[in-house]
Design a protein around this motif. Structure first.
Motif, PDB file in Angstrom:
ATOM      1  N   TYR A   1      44.300  41.235  47.693  1.00 53.22           N
ATOM      2  CA  TYR A   1      43.381  40.870  47.715  1.00 53.22           C
ATOM      3  C   TYR A   1      42.302  42.212  47.563  1.00 53.22           C
ATOM      4  O   TYR A   1      40.906  42.265  46.953  1.00 53.22           O
ATOM      5  N   ARG A   2      42.749  42.406  47.088  1.00 50.43           N
ATOM      6  CA  ARG A   2      43.188  44.550  46.680  1.00 50.43           C
ATOM      7  C   ARG A   2      42.510  44.122  45.288  1.00 50.43           C
ATOM      8  O   ARG A   2      40.956  44.752  45.151  1.00 50.43           O
ATOM      9  N   MET A   3      43.470  43.056  44.465  1.00 51.49           N
ATOM     10  CA  MET A   3      43.010  43.176  43.112  1.00 51.49           C
ATOM     11  C   MET A   3      40.998  42.038  42.521  1.00 51.49           C
ATOM     12  O   MET A   3      40.762  42.739  42.196  1.00 51.49           O
ATOM     13  N   HIS A   4      41.270  41.225  43.649  1.00 51.55           N
ATOM     14  CA  HIS A   4      39.804  40.555  43.886  1.00 51.55           C
ATOM     15  C   HIS A   4      38.403  42.157  44.351  1.00 51.55           C
ATOM     16  O   HIS A   4      37.424  41.118  43.838  1.00 51.55           O
ATOM     17  N   LYS A   5      38.524  43.057  45.052  1.00 48.36           N
ATOM     18  CA  LYS A   5      38.167  43.741  45.401  1.00 48.36           C
ATOM     19  C   LYS A   5      37.354  44.659  44.185  1.00 48.36           C
ATOM     20  O   LYS A   5      36.448  45.299  44.511  1.00 48.36           O
ATOM     21  N   ALA A   6      38.223  44.336  42.882  1.00 45.11           N
ATOM     22  CA  ALA A   6      38.228  45.608  42.232  1.00 45.11           C
ATOM     23  C   ALA A   6      37.355  45.555  40.843  1.00 45.11           C
ATOM     24  O   ALA A   6      37.643  45.887  40.388  1.00 45.11           O
ATOM     25  N   LEU A   7      36.745  43.575  41.289  1.00 45.57           N
ATOM     26  CA  LEU A   7      36.455  43.234  40.563  1.00 45.57           C
ATOM     27  C   LEU A   7      34.833  43.848  40.670  1.00 45.57           C
ATOM     28  O   LEU A   7      33.801  43.337  39.641  1.00 45.57           O
ATOM     29  N   GLN A   8      34.546  44.319  41.627  1.00 48.98           N
ATOM     30  CA  GLN A   8      32.974  45.486  41.683  1.00 48.98           C
ATOM     31  C   GLN A   8      32.864  46.415  40.561  1.00 48.98           C
ATOM     32  O   GLN A   8      33.927  46.789  39.880  1.00 48.98           O
ATOM     33  N   ALA A   9      31.821  46.614  40.137  1.00 48.17           N
ATOM     34  CA  ALA A   9      31.524  47.254  39.472  1.00 48.17           C
ATOM     35  C   ALA A   9      32.206  48.497  39.313  1.00 48.17           C
ATOM     36  O   ALA A   9      32.035  49.110  40.134  1.00 48.17           O
ATOM     37  N   ASN A  10      32.500  49.061  38.027  1.00 52.96           N
ATOM     38  CA  ASN A  10      32.714  50.623  38.431  1.00 52.96           C
ATOM     39  C   ASN A  10      34.285  50.361  39.160  1.00 52.96           C
ATOM     40  O   ASN A  10      34.579  51.684  39.592  1.00 52.96           O
ATOM     41  N   ALA A  11      35.150  49.685  39.319  1.00 42.66           N
ATOM     42  CA  ALA A  11      35.966  49.750  40.403  1.00 42.66           C
ATOM     43  C   ALA A  11      36.628  50.127  39.209  1.00 42.66           C
ATOM     44  O   ALA A  11      37.373  49.623  38.371  1.00 42.66           O
ATOM     45  N   PRO A  12      37.579  51.065  40.024  1.00 38.91           N
ATOM     46  CA  PRO A  12      39.780  51.456  39.423  1.00 38.91           C
ATOM     47  C   PRO A  12      39.649  50.244  39.159  1.00 38.91           C
ATOM     48  O   PRO A  12      39.706  49.597  40.447  1.00 38.91           O
ATOM     49  N   LEU A  13      41.442  49.303  38.198  1.00 36.68           N
ATOM     50  CA  LEU A  13      41.843  48.876  38.053  1.00 36.68           C
ATOM     51  C   LEU A  13      42.922  49.064  38.532  1.00 36.68           C
ATOM     52  O   LEU A  13      43.631  49.324  37.647  1.00 36.68           O
ATOM     53  N   PRO A  14      43.074  48.535  39.856  1.00 34.31           N
ATOM     54  CA  PRO A  14      44.769  48.990  40.396  1.00 34.31           C
ATOM     55  C   PRO A  14      46.051  47.513  39.861  1.00 34.31           C
ATOM     56  O   PRO A  14      45.658  47.030  39.030  1.00 34.31           O
ATOM     57  N   TYR A  15      47.411  48.311  40.281  1.00 35.20           N
ATOM     58  CA  TYR A  15      48.260  47.209  39.452  1.00 35.20           C
ATOM     59  C   TYR A  15      47.894  46.671  37.834  1.00 35.20           C
ATOM     60  O   TYR A  15      48.660  45.526  37.376  1.00 35.20           O
ATOM     61  N   PRO A  16      48.476  47.519  37.147  1.00 35.71           N
ATOM     62  CA  PRO A  16      48.813  47.837  36.102  1.00 35.71           C
ATOM     63  C   PRO A  16      48.999  46.321  35.302  1.00 35.71           C
ATOM     64  O   PRO A  16      49.322  45.732  34.058  1.00 35.71           O
ATOM     65  N   HIS A  17      50.560  46.152  36.084  1.00 39.30           N
ATOM     66  CA  HIS A  17      51.433  45.557  35.092  1.00 39.30           C
ATOM     67  C   HIS A  17      51.297  44.315  35.579  1.00 39.30           C
ATOM     68  O   HIS A  17      51.585  43.464  34.752  1.00 39.30           O
TER      69      HIS A  17
END
Length: 173
Positions: free
Chosen positions: A113-129
């Motif tokens: 859910y958090r990763m999906h939320k990060a698809l918003q414009a200019n949101a930092p992308l979490p969980y690089p691994h």
């Protein structure tokens, strides 16, 4: 990226991350199953020390030591935030309450859910691994991409503990 369509459905997410889906699907707000037992006031009393103001903003400095550590782990490792970490959100409070009362949370769903939320414009992308894992799964060529080593330590240093408002006494406690 490289014009490769990437769609990560929940089933693929669970498969690639090898995370199980047990517990309730928490998405930042109070889960229906918990509404009959949750009280924001009681949750504040549970996570805060005896001298905390129960009516104002929920400041991490008013947490018990154990809750400060749990909040630090939530905000820095499990659900990384890029905002003011000295103030806890209502979502943080619900999660701390759930952890302390033994509620089961579907962590895989929450990360998804958090990763999906990060698809918003200019949101930092979490969980690089995890992002790298998905790119590898879809055979996205990464050889020409800039590589930046993630500087994240999982040890909680003395500076972080001091920021909780705690100091070592003469007995080393």
């Amino acid at each position: 990226m490289h014009q490769i369509l990437i769609v990560v459905y929940q089933s693929l997410f669970y498969s690639l991350t090898k995370l199980s889906s047990q517990g309730v699907p928490f998405e930042g707000t109070l889960v229906d199953d918990w509404k009959h037992v949750y009280s924001s006031h009681d949750a504040r009393k549970m996570v805060c020390n005896d001298h905390a103001d129960m009516t104002g903003r929920l400041l991490v400095g008013s947490f018990t030591f154990e809750c400060c550590i749990m909040h630090y782990i939530l905000c820095h490792i499990l659900l990384p935030w890029s905002t003011n970490l000295a103030q806890a959100s209502e979502e943080d409070l619900v999660l701390l309450w759930a952890l302390q009362t033994g509620r089961q949370i579907d962590w895989a769903h929450l990360v998804w859910y958090r990763m999906h939320k990060a698809l918003q414009a200019n949101a930092p992308l979490p969980y690089p691994h995890l992002v790298t894992l998905f790119l590898q799964h879809f055979n996205v060529p990464l050889e020409d991409e800039p590589f930046v080593k993630v500087k994240r330590s999982f040890a909680i240093g003395a500076g972080a503990v001091t920021s909780f408002g705690y100091q070592k006494d003469v007995d080393g406690q």
